[in-house]
Design an enzyme around this catalytic site. Structure first.
Site: not given
Ligand code: NDP
Length: 258
Positions: A149, A162
């Protein structure tokens, strides 16, 4: 294009016959990256806590003629990681993407919130990598892509747990890269800028924030999910064969300009 050029380009970015595991693939960045690998010819293994939420992504991948295996795995639970991901057969690329965020002033962060964020984004990601890498090591090859990130590089107010987790994942990336290179496993990271997903929607609902952030990005726009696919395909493919321990920042030039 001559056949030689086409064949060389294909060999650099080939995913035919490859199996790619994407954690957190039910929505947002993980789902988009999974689609990118499927379009490039890979079969997918998708995880999330809620396996039903993976149905749409799996159907979209099947429409492309690729296989998608769905696995329910809460990566805060290390035993569950071992049970569900320990015996998957060959995995060529792991995209360690699952993550959560919950913004609030640091004075209001309690132990439960700290643990929830850090256990998911850092501890869980490390153990997923560790379990999947055991199989990669036996086969002498593999690529791991950790999703970092901008907070891996800069401090963002109200995002201390975070930021700690995402700074940590960069350290994990470097340490594992150094340790696992002799086993043929490369470990790199991608740091996305701002992308609209469930995780960031709270910011995007604020028009002032959108306009202010857009103004800070030299390319004049926030990210589209497809913007991340090329970097992931590159880091998982032979094109990046001599690259490990690095982080590609995909942010329209934001970090370079602040
Ligand atoms: P979303 O909330 O859209 O998606 C998150 C995903 O992670 C979902 O599929 C969720 O499914 C899964 N998830 C959450 N907790 C768990 C867990 N304990 N075990 C397994 N799966 C889990 O987030 P983003 O797509 O935005 O984020 C994806 C990655 O990108 C993250 O690591 C985030 O920190 C990183 N990121 C995002 C940015 C952005 O601008 N969006 C910028 C920089 C980094 P479920 O809830 O069913 O478990």
């Amino acid at each position: 294009m001559t056949n030689d050029v086409e064949n060389w380009l294909k060999s650099q970015m080939s995913y035919t016959g490859k199996r790619v595991l994407v954690t957190g693939a039910s929505r947002g960045i993980g789902r988009s990256l999974a689609m990118g690998f499927a379009k490039a010819g890979a079969d997918l293994i998708l995880t999330a806590r809620d396996a039903n939420a993976l149905d749409d992504a799996a159907a979209e991948i099947a429409d492309l003629g690729r296989n998608a295996q769905k696995i329910a795995c809460d990566q805060r639970d290390i035993d569950q990681i071992r049970k569900t991901l320990g015996d998957l057969g060959p995995v060529d690329v792991l995209v360690n993407n699952a993550g959560i965020e919950d913004v609030r002033p640091s004075a209001d962060v309690d132990e439960a919130l700290w643990d929830k964020i850090v256990d998911t984004n850092l501890k869980g990601a490390f153990f997923v990598a560790s379990v999947v890498a055991a199989g990669m090591a036996k086969r002498g090859s593999g690529a791991i892509i950790n999703i970092a990130s901008l907070t891996s590089f800069v401090g963002v107010p109200t995002a201390t747990p975070y930021t700690a987790s995402k700074s940590g994942i960069l350290g994990v990336t470097r340490a594992l890269a150094a340790e696992w290179a002799p086993m043929g496993i490369r470990v790199n990271a991608i740091a996305p800028g701002y992308f609209r997903t469930g995780l960031t929607d709270v910011f995007y609902q604020d028009e002032e924030w959108v306009s202010e952030m857009t103004g800070k990005v030299p390319m004049g726009r926030l990210g589209k999910l497809e913007d991340l696919q090329g970097a992931a395909l590159f880091l998982g493919a032979p094109a990046s064969a001599y690259m490990t321990g690095q982080c590609l920042v995909v942010d329209g030039g934001y970090l370079a300009s602040i």
